[in-house]
Scaffold this active site. Structure first.
Site, PDB file in Angstrom:
ATOM      1  N   LYS A 104       0.843  -1.216   0.000  1.00  0.00           N
ATOM      2  CA  LYS A 104       0.000   0.000   0.000  1.00  0.00           C
ATOM      3  C   LYS A 104       0.868   1.252   0.000  1.00  0.00           C
ATOM      4  O   LYS A 104       0.637   2.189  -0.760  1.00  0.00           O
ATOM      5  CB  LYS A 104      -0.941  -0.053   1.220  1.00  0.00           C
ATOM      6  CG  LYS A 104      -1.869   1.117   1.407  1.00  0.00           C
ATOM      7  CD  LYS A 104      -1.266   2.290   2.161  1.00  0.00           C
ATOM      8  CE  LYS A 104      -0.627   1.940   3.462  1.00  0.00           C
ATOM      9  NZ  LYS A 104      -1.542   1.569   4.513  1.00  0.00           N
ATOM     10  N   HIS A 158      12.777  25.733  11.146  1.00  0.00           N
ATOM     11  CA  HIS A 158      12.168  26.625  10.170  1.00  0.00           C
ATOM     12  C   HIS A 158      12.852  26.515   8.813  1.00  0.00           C
ATOM     13  O   HIS A 158      14.076  26.455   8.765  1.00  0.00           O
ATOM     14  CB  HIS A 158      12.265  28.066  10.690  1.00  0.00           C
ATOM     15  CG  HIS A 158      11.515  29.039   9.853  1.00  0.00           C
ATOM     16  ND1 HIS A 158      10.133  29.064   9.813  1.00  0.00           N
ATOM     17  CD2 HIS A 158      11.949  29.998   9.000  1.00  0.00           C
ATOM     18  CE1 HIS A 158       9.752  30.009   8.982  1.00  0.00           C
ATOM     19  NE2 HIS A 158      10.820  30.596   8.475  1.00  0.00           N
ATOM     20  N   GLU A 161       6.864  22.640  12.542  1.00  0.00           N
ATOM     21  CA  GLU A 161       7.126  23.682  13.548  1.00  0.00           C
ATOM     22  C   GLU A 161       5.829  24.314  14.057  1.00  0.00           C
ATOM     23  O   GLU A 161       5.785  24.875  15.150  1.00  0.00           O
ATOM     24  CB  GLU A 161       8.074  24.761  13.012  1.00  0.00           C
ATOM     25  CG  GLU A 161       7.468  25.653  11.955  1.00  0.00           C
ATOM     26  CD  GLU A 161       8.420  26.754  11.471  1.00  0.00           C
ATOM     27  OE1 GLU A 161       9.076  27.396  12.303  1.00  0.00           O
ATOM     28  OE2 GLU A 161       8.501  26.968  10.243  1.00  0.00           O
ATOM     29  N   TYR A 216      -9.846   3.421   6.837  1.00  0.00           N
ATOM     30  CA  TYR A 216      -8.451   3.526   6.392  1.00  0.00           C
ATOM     31  C   TYR A 216      -8.287   3.045   4.946  1.00  0.00           C
ATOM     32  O   TYR A 216      -7.734   3.737   4.101  1.00  0.00           O
ATOM     33  CB  TYR A 216      -7.547   2.624   7.247  1.00  0.00           C
ATOM     34  CG  TYR A 216      -7.205   3.106   8.619  1.00  0.00           C
ATOM     35  CD1 TYR A 216      -5.965   3.669   8.877  1.00  0.00           C
ATOM     36  CD2 TYR A 216      -8.077   2.946   9.686  1.00  0.00           C
ATOM     37  CE1 TYR A 216      -5.597   4.062  10.156  1.00  0.00           C
ATOM     38  CE2 TYR A 216      -7.726   3.338  10.967  1.00  0.00           C
ATOM     39  CZ  TYR A 216      -6.489   3.900  11.193  1.00  0.00           C
ATOM     40  OH  TYR A 216      -6.142   4.282  12.452  1.00  0.00           O
ATOM     41  N   GLU A 265      -7.386   5.252   1.616  1.00  0.00           N
ATOM     42  CA  GLU A 265      -6.045   5.079   1.052  1.00  0.00           C
ATOM     43  C   GLU A 265      -6.124   4.646  -0.420  1.00  0.00           C
ATOM     44  O   GLU A 265      -5.445   5.207  -1.273  1.00  0.00           O
ATOM     45  CB  GLU A 265      -5.261   4.063   1.889  1.00  0.00           C
ATOM     46  CG  GLU A 265      -4.920   4.637   3.271  1.00  0.00           C
ATOM     47  CD  GLU A 265      -4.142   3.696   4.168  1.00  0.00           C
ATOM     48  OE1 GLU A 265      -4.084   2.486   3.874  1.00  0.00           O
ATOM     49  OE2 GLU A 265      -3.582   4.179   5.173  1.00  0.00           O
TER      50      GLU A 265
HETATM   51  P1  NDP Z   1     -12.410   0.311   8.946  1.00  0.00           P
HETATM   52  O1  NDP Z   1     -13.013  -0.343  10.114  1.00  0.00           O
HETATM   53  O2  NDP Z   1     -11.376   1.360   9.135  1.00  0.00           O
HETATM   54  O3  NDP Z   1     -13.557   0.914   8.028  1.00  0.00           O
HETATM   55  C1  NDP Z   1     -14.603   0.140   7.558  1.00  0.00           C
HETATM   56  C2  NDP Z   1     -15.544   1.038   6.798  1.00  0.00           C
HETATM   57  O4  NDP Z   1     -16.526   0.245   6.144  1.00  0.00           O
HETATM   58  C3  NDP Z   1     -16.286   2.024   7.683  1.00  0.00           C
HETATM   59  O5  NDP Z   1     -16.323   3.259   7.038  1.00  0.00           O
HETATM   60  C4  NDP Z   1     -17.668   1.406   7.805  1.00  0.00           C
HETATM   61  O6  NDP Z   1     -18.698   2.359   7.936  1.00  0.00           O
HETATM   62  C5  NDP Z   1     -17.823   0.731   6.471  1.00  0.00           C
HETATM   63  N1  NDP Z   1     -18.728  -0.416   6.533  1.00  0.00           N
HETATM   64  C6  NDP Z   1     -18.743  -1.429   7.429  1.00  0.00           C
HETATM   65  N2  NDP Z   1     -19.712  -2.299   7.158  1.00  0.00           N
HETATM   66  C7  NDP Z   1     -20.341  -1.841   6.050  1.00  0.00           C
HETATM   67  C8  NDP Z   1     -21.443  -2.297   5.284  1.00  0.00           C
HETATM   68  N3  NDP Z   1     -22.097  -3.413   5.599  1.00  0.00           N
HETATM   69  N4  NDP Z   1     -21.833  -1.573   4.212  1.00  0.00           N
HETATM   70  C9  NDP Z   1     -21.174  -0.422   3.889  1.00  0.00           C
HETATM   71  N5  NDP Z   1     -20.123   0.061   4.583  1.00  0.00           N
HETATM   72  C10 NDP Z   1     -19.712  -0.649   5.654  1.00  0.00           C
HETATM   73  O7  NDP Z   1     -11.871  -0.905   8.067  1.00  0.00           O
HETATM   74  P2  NDP Z   1     -10.852  -1.009   6.886  1.00  0.00           P
HETATM   75  O8  NDP Z   1     -11.311  -2.202   6.138  1.00  0.00           O
HETATM   76  O9  NDP Z   1     -10.662   0.263   6.172  1.00  0.00           O
HETATM   77  O10 NDP Z   1      -9.492  -1.332   7.655  1.00  0.00           O
HETATM   78  C11 NDP Z   1      -9.443  -2.367   8.631  1.00  0.00           C
HETATM   79  C12 NDP Z   1      -8.460  -2.018   9.712  1.00  0.00           C
HETATM   80  O11 NDP Z   1      -7.144  -2.198   9.218  1.00  0.00           O
HETATM   81  C13 NDP Z   1      -8.500  -0.557  10.168  1.00  0.00           C
HETATM   82  O12 NDP Z   1      -9.461  -0.330  11.141  1.00  0.00           O
HETATM   83  C14 NDP Z   1      -7.098  -0.353  10.669  1.00  0.00           C
HETATM   84  O13 NDP Z   1      -7.047  -0.758  12.014  1.00  0.00           O
HETATM   85  C15 NDP Z   1      -6.270  -1.261   9.813  1.00  0.00           C
HETATM   86  N6  NDP Z   1      -5.583  -0.495   8.752  1.00  0.00           N
HETATM   87  C16 NDP Z   1      -4.663   0.430   9.111  1.00  0.00           C
HETATM   88  C17 NDP Z   1      -4.002   1.166   8.175  1.00  0.00           C
HETATM   89  C18 NDP Z   1      -3.006   2.177   8.577  1.00  0.00           C
HETATM   90  O14 NDP Z   1      -2.535   2.140   9.711  1.00  0.00           O
HETATM   91  N7  NDP Z   1      -2.656   3.126   7.722  1.00  0.00           N
HETATM   92  C19 NDP Z   1      -4.255   0.991   6.749  1.00  0.00           C
HETATM   93  C20 NDP Z   1      -5.275   0.011   6.477  1.00  0.00           C
HETATM   94  C21 NDP Z   1      -5.905  -0.702   7.449  1.00  0.00           C
HETATM   95  P3  NDP Z   1     -18.981   3.146   9.335  1.00  0.00           P
HETATM   96  O15 NDP Z   1     -17.928   4.196   9.419  1.00  0.00           O
HETATM   97  O16 NDP Z   1     -20.345   3.696   9.133  1.00  0.00           O
HETATM   98  O17 NDP Z   1     -18.907   2.114  10.412  1.00  0.00           O
END
Ligand code: NDP
Length: 448
Positions: A49, A432, A437, A175, A179
């Site tokens: 990624k 700076h 900063e 996330y 991304e």
């Molecule tokens: P997240 O939990 O971050 O986000 C899931 C998203 O999917 C939310 O916006 C949620 O909506 C939505 N969602 C869940 N269920 C449904 C559904 N049935 N229909 C439509 N939308 C839905 O999960 P990710 O898959 O993005 O990432 C998983 C985890 O991996 C992250 O939480 C993080 O901990 C880790 N990660 C970390 C990264 C980093 O450090 N840079 C990069 C990638 C992953 P709602 O907001 O309404 O709940």
């Protein structure tokens, strides 16, 4: 008495670190992995990624360079080169993980392992015994069930697309969604992000969410309060129907709707191990499950699904099992970054969370155009925010949207871990000219 002191199931970030550290303490360790060395992070997560994020930024860098006197054709992007170079690098890392384990004296089984009973694991046609068993099997993408859901891709497949999608729909607001929407938009795809809520990144600071939303709209078609109802094959691509609004035709649909614990076919039914929300394995503060002698760490536990958390958990567990300590892990002040375009970096409490916890808080913020963009003409804004506890002056949240936000927040998270106060930030001399900063020069509180 046992074949091994520790048998680790899953060679991802947490499992590998627990195995190597335990072996370093003199334990006889085995690890089983049936997919790829390094787990999600190395193969279909953080590492590829981030490489794709670098790739995506070059298009912006090219257009930014014009104001600095660079002229000529913008180089064309070739997906196959990026994908294949990425795969070669991941293969190299797989080999490094393999070597690290063997050089630490860990026995590696390239096979699926299943718990066969207390202290017993079935692996590679054999039954082996271990004093302790560690489940470190990570997570797996979750896709909701709806007509056509079998046509969508997840983060497991998106890195290796045979062809670059000129039109992509990303579903989710976390996330991974932010991304990948940034990556594909940066690489030149017409990108739409569909999120079921008002504004993405639900549990983040509200100002951060709003600033990122504003910036994202310049690259990505943001479809909020949006729910996919059906997906079908059309003459000109994949047709996505929504509960509200017009359908969309794309070449590829990426679902980034969260991840569940990966516990299928682990043999948990033969144990007293309990699972909770999203299948996450329940553990106590020492990572022990309800079955004595069986432990779990990392995404399969899901306390914070982040690689550095899994490796930290692995090291704490190894120390407790084989060095006689009784350590626990402090989950406060874990800094994270979303490698969106622009990046988000965050540590500590959101303004909303801080108000709930502390009542009286002080908020400092700064929004500005990065020095680089005075010549690039890029309208991108940088936003930074500090939240303090009014009673003690202690910094309880720091957030940023802007270039290198993750790099900047990492250092400040160390200061927060040491209990830094706003007065101490104020007494720090800045570098700076940098964006960082600003975190030591914000003086005027927004409100109290
Ligand atoms: P997240 O939990 O971050 O986000 C899931 C998203 O999917 C939310 O916006 C949620 O909506 C939505 N969602 C869940 N269920 C449904 C559904 N049935 N229909 C439509 N939308 C839905 O999960 P990710 O898959 O993005 O990432 C998983 C985890 O991996 C992250 O939480 C993080 O901990 C880790 N990660 C970390 C990264 C980093 O450090 N840079 C990069 C990638 C992953 P709602 O907001 O309404 O709940």
């Amino acid at each position: 008495m046992f074949d091994f002191d520790l048998f680790v199931i899953g060679a991802g970030s947490g499992g590998v670190r627990a195995a190597r550290t335990s072996a370093g303490y003199g334990a006889r360790v085995a690890i089983a992995e049936d997919r790829y060395m390094g787990g999600t992070c190395v193969n279909v997560g953080c590492v590829p990624k981030k490489l794709y994020t670098y790739a995506a930024h070059f298009s912006q860098d090219c257009s930014d360079s014009r104001g600095f006197g660079w002229t000529g054709e913008v180089p064309a992007f070739n997906w196959h080169v990026l994908r294949d170079n990425k795969s070669a690098e991941i293969e190299r890392l797989n080999g490094i993980y393999d070597n690290l384990l063997s050089n630490s004296g860990v026995t590696v089984f390239n096979a699926r392992a299943k718990i066969a009973g207390k202290n017993t694991v079935a692996v590679d046609g054999k039954t082996v015994t271990a004093r302790y068993i560690l489940i470190a099997t990570g997570g797996w993408p979750f896709v909701p069930d709806f007509p056509g859901s079998d046509m969508v891709l997840t983060s497991n497949e998106i890195f290796d697309l045979p062809e670059f999608p000129e039109r992509i729909l990303v579903v989710g607001g976390g996330y991974i969604a932010l991304e990948f929407a940034g990556i594909f938009a940066g690489l030149g795809a017409s990108t739409t992000l569909s999120y079921r809520g008002e504004i993405p990144l639900k549990n983040f600071d509200k100002d951060i969410r709003e600033k990122l939303f504003t910036e994202s709209q310049r690259h990505i078609s943001m479809r909020m309060n949006s729910n996919v109802s059906e997906i079908r094959k059309g003459d000109d691509g994949i047709v996505v129907a929504f509960e509200e609004g017009d359908p969309l035709t794309v070449d590829c649909v990426l679902y980034a709707t969260g991840r569940n614990a990966n516990t299928r076919e682990l043999g948990l039914e033969k144990t007293r191990v309990k699972t909770g929300k999203n299948g996450a394995i329940s553990v106590d503060e020492f990572f022990e499950t309800d079955e004595p002698g069986i432990y779990a760490i990392g995404d399969v536990v899901g306390r914070a699904a982040l690689t550095p958390v899994a490796t930290a958990e692995g090291m704490v567990l190894a120390s407790n099992l084989f060095k006689g300590t009784r350590k626990t892990l402090d989950y406060a002040n874990i800094a994270t970054a979303v490698f969106s375009h622009p990046n988000v970096g965050t540590v500590g409490l959101s303004e909303e969370g801080a108000r709930d916890k502390y009542g009286a808080i002080v908020v400092y913020e700064s929004e500005f155009r990065h020095l680089k963009h005075t010549l690039s003409g890029n309208p991108e804004r940088t936003y930074m925010k500090i939240i303090t506890d009014k009673a003690t002056d202690r910094v309880i949240g720091m957030h940023m949207v802007g270039a290198d936000a993750g790099e900047i927040i990492q250092g400040f998270s160390a200061a927060m871990q040491c209990g830094v106060t706003k007065a101490q930030l104020d007494s720090t001399i800045g570098i700076h000219p940098t964006a960082a900063e600003e975190f030591v020069t914000m003086r005027t509180a927004r409100d109290g």
